[in-house]
Design a protein around this motif. Sequence first.
Motif, PDB file in Angstrom:
ATOM      1  N   SER A 237       0.776  -0.981   0.121  1.00 45.05           N
ATOM      2  CA  SER A 237       0.194  -0.027  -0.082  1.00 45.05           C
ATOM      3  C   SER A 237       0.768   1.145  -0.062  1.00 45.05           C
ATOM      4  N   LEU A 238      -0.045   2.393  -0.070  1.00 40.44           N
ATOM      5  CA  LEU A 238       0.955   3.873  -0.259  1.00 40.44           C
ATOM      6  C   LEU A 238       0.140   4.645   0.614  1.00 40.44           C
ATOM      7  N   PRO A 239       0.949   5.356   1.505  1.00 37.27           N
ATOM      8  CA  PRO A 239       0.416   6.263   2.297  1.00 37.27           C
ATOM      9  C   PRO A 239      -0.461   7.367   1.895  1.00 37.27           C
ATOM     10  N   ALA A 240      -1.386   7.525   1.873  1.00 36.23           N
ATOM     11  CA  ALA A 240      -2.165   8.843   1.368  1.00 36.23           C
ATOM     12  C   ALA A 240      -1.536  10.237   1.627  1.00 36.23           C
ATOM     13  N   SER A 241      -0.595  10.274   2.586  1.00 39.55           N
ATOM     14  CA  SER A 241      -0.018  11.530   2.851  1.00 39.55           C
ATOM     15  C   SER A 241       1.109  11.644   1.783  1.00 39.55           C
ATOM     16  N   LEU A 242       1.523  10.942   1.080  1.00 46.20           N
ATOM     17  CA  LEU A 242       2.274  11.229  -0.207  1.00 46.20           C
ATOM     18  C   LEU A 242       1.714  12.466  -0.977  1.00 46.20           C
ATOM     19  N   SER A 243       0.363  12.324  -1.058  1.00 50.21           N
ATOM     20  CA  SER A 243      -0.284  13.523  -1.683  1.00 50.21           C
ATOM     21  C   SER A 243      -0.105  15.060  -1.151  1.00 50.21           C
ATOM     22  N   THR A 244       0.453  15.151  -0.016  1.00 48.35           N
ATOM     23  CA  THR A 244       0.614  16.502   0.807  1.00 48.35           C
ATOM     24  C   THR A 244       2.163  16.921   0.615  1.00 48.35           C
ATOM     25  N   MET A 245       2.845  16.367  -0.285  1.00 50.08           N
ATOM     26  CA  MET A 245       4.299  16.547  -0.513  1.00 50.08           C
ATOM     27  C   MET A 245       4.400  17.385  -1.674  1.00 50.08           C
ATOM     28  N   PRO A 246       4.371  18.833  -1.580  1.00 50.68           N
ATOM     29  CA  PRO A 246       4.422  19.628  -2.474  1.00 50.68           C
ATOM     30  C   PRO A 246       5.347  19.567  -3.511  1.00 50.68           C
ATOM     31  N   ALA A 247       6.597  19.513  -3.282  1.00 50.23           N
ATOM     32  CA  ALA A 247       7.771  19.291  -4.388  1.00 50.23           C
ATOM     33  C   ALA A 247       7.963  17.884  -4.921  1.00 50.23           C
TER      34      ALA A 247
END
Length: 533
Positions: A237-247
Amino acid sequence: EHGSVGEEPAFEVPPVKWLSLDSNGLRTLPGEHRGTYLTGPVLGKGLRVVDVGMSVFTGVTALSVSGNRLTAVPAAVGCLVRLERVNFDNNLICEWIESPAFPVSGLRGLTAVSLADNQFVDLPAPLRGLSRLKTMCLDSNFIRVLPEWVGGYAEMGTLSLNNNRLASLPPVLGQLEELRELQLCGNLLEDLPMRLFHLTNLTRLRLSRNRITALPRDVARLKCLTELSVTSNHLRSLPASLSTMPALGSIRLDDNAGLLPSLPSEVLLRSTPDLKAFLRRIQVSGKVLDLSDLGLSELPLAVLDQHEVQKLILSRNHLSTLPPGIASLRSLKSIDVGYNVFEDLPECLLALPNLTELVIRGNPLPRVPKEIGDLGSMQVIEMMRRVRQSRVTNRLDFAKLGLKSLPDFTLSMPSVCDLCLDSNQIASLPEELCYCLPSLTRLSARGNALKGRLPLHLGLLTCLTSIDVAQNKLVSLPIGLALLTRLRSLATASNPLTLPSSALLTKGLSTTLSFLVSLCDIGAGMRLTQNPP
């Protein structure tokens, strides 16, 4: 040219800043003050053997000795006090020798060390004294453990340890606050220390070809990260928090078979911004999770972790089924699967105790009568529940569903013994009913819009014991009823029947059946008269 006859001219080393001895098959280097050294045409006429020590190269700032046969970094390197970069790649080196007279810690300007493709099993101890190192590469060695002192490199910007034998990382790596690039591909890592995600200046993290099963949600703390490579691992799985990494502009996830159930290929094959957008929907879902218009052919298992979701929007995808695990979303009240390719509605929906809305428009769904779909989701869910229950009881109850015809799939349920169609708007029953439901013992279609007559071959359902067609618009009963020897109940009230007449019907079932038998005899006699033997 200037010496006397028979004497070797004095060897003078020109001032150099970059000394390259690459790819010469060297097995050792000269000592600090004296050693055998081959000079090339640049320094004389042809190759000659001269005596010169490494100390004469005190002005050297870059030393490269890659592609030789050295088995150790010689102590003489310590006398190159102005050294800034050193490259001993592709040798047979397994140790770094340190001289008390010229300690490695004296190389105060050394900022880059490359020892790739050698035989090290540990980080060379002399490196501990190089506190100003900014780049260190020990790719393709046999290093199994990193020492605690590796966290002391306050200025380290690039650390590359690809293709070693590391099974874990020390938490002290999180102290390398200036680290911008960390390469750990081709190791044996299964997880990552939480302190690793304190490296807020990290821009490139490469973890391919390991055994990592999950990325923690704390990866989002790496706000400067632009590249993340986790190919050929065991991610599930992937953490949904990856979507909050702007760069973050590049995420490489190839060859992680375990990801497919969690993140369908339609998502994984899209660009990094699209993947982040999908994860963003998961991240901010709350009570409403919108996964519409993503081209999904299967529901990501990541959805099944969203236990607080009350409304799930899956419209305009390519879904044809839903996983049984959707039953874990106990809070779910509404599902929109409109404009997909469902031909059957998955029964796992029936396990959702709070489901009150089901949107199915724009699907083929040949088994769901249009009139039921038009009446709304609860009618569809109710029909599904009754069909499911019939598999246990052999009683199929379609009463009060608003049907205008018998659903076609009913004819593929030969085990049904009791068919109830009361209080619908059915205008006729298909002839196929007489052939496809051989076990039928009770047929009830009270309160519909049946007109004309019942199926002509109803007499083939020889197991029938009860028929209720009251409150319809029938004008005749089929003569074939005379063949139903087990029939014990026939309800025909409130129909404009003329054959048999209402007066005859009031005399009871046996009289009615005798009349129908006589009609059968008359019909047989007429056939014999018209076609004598």
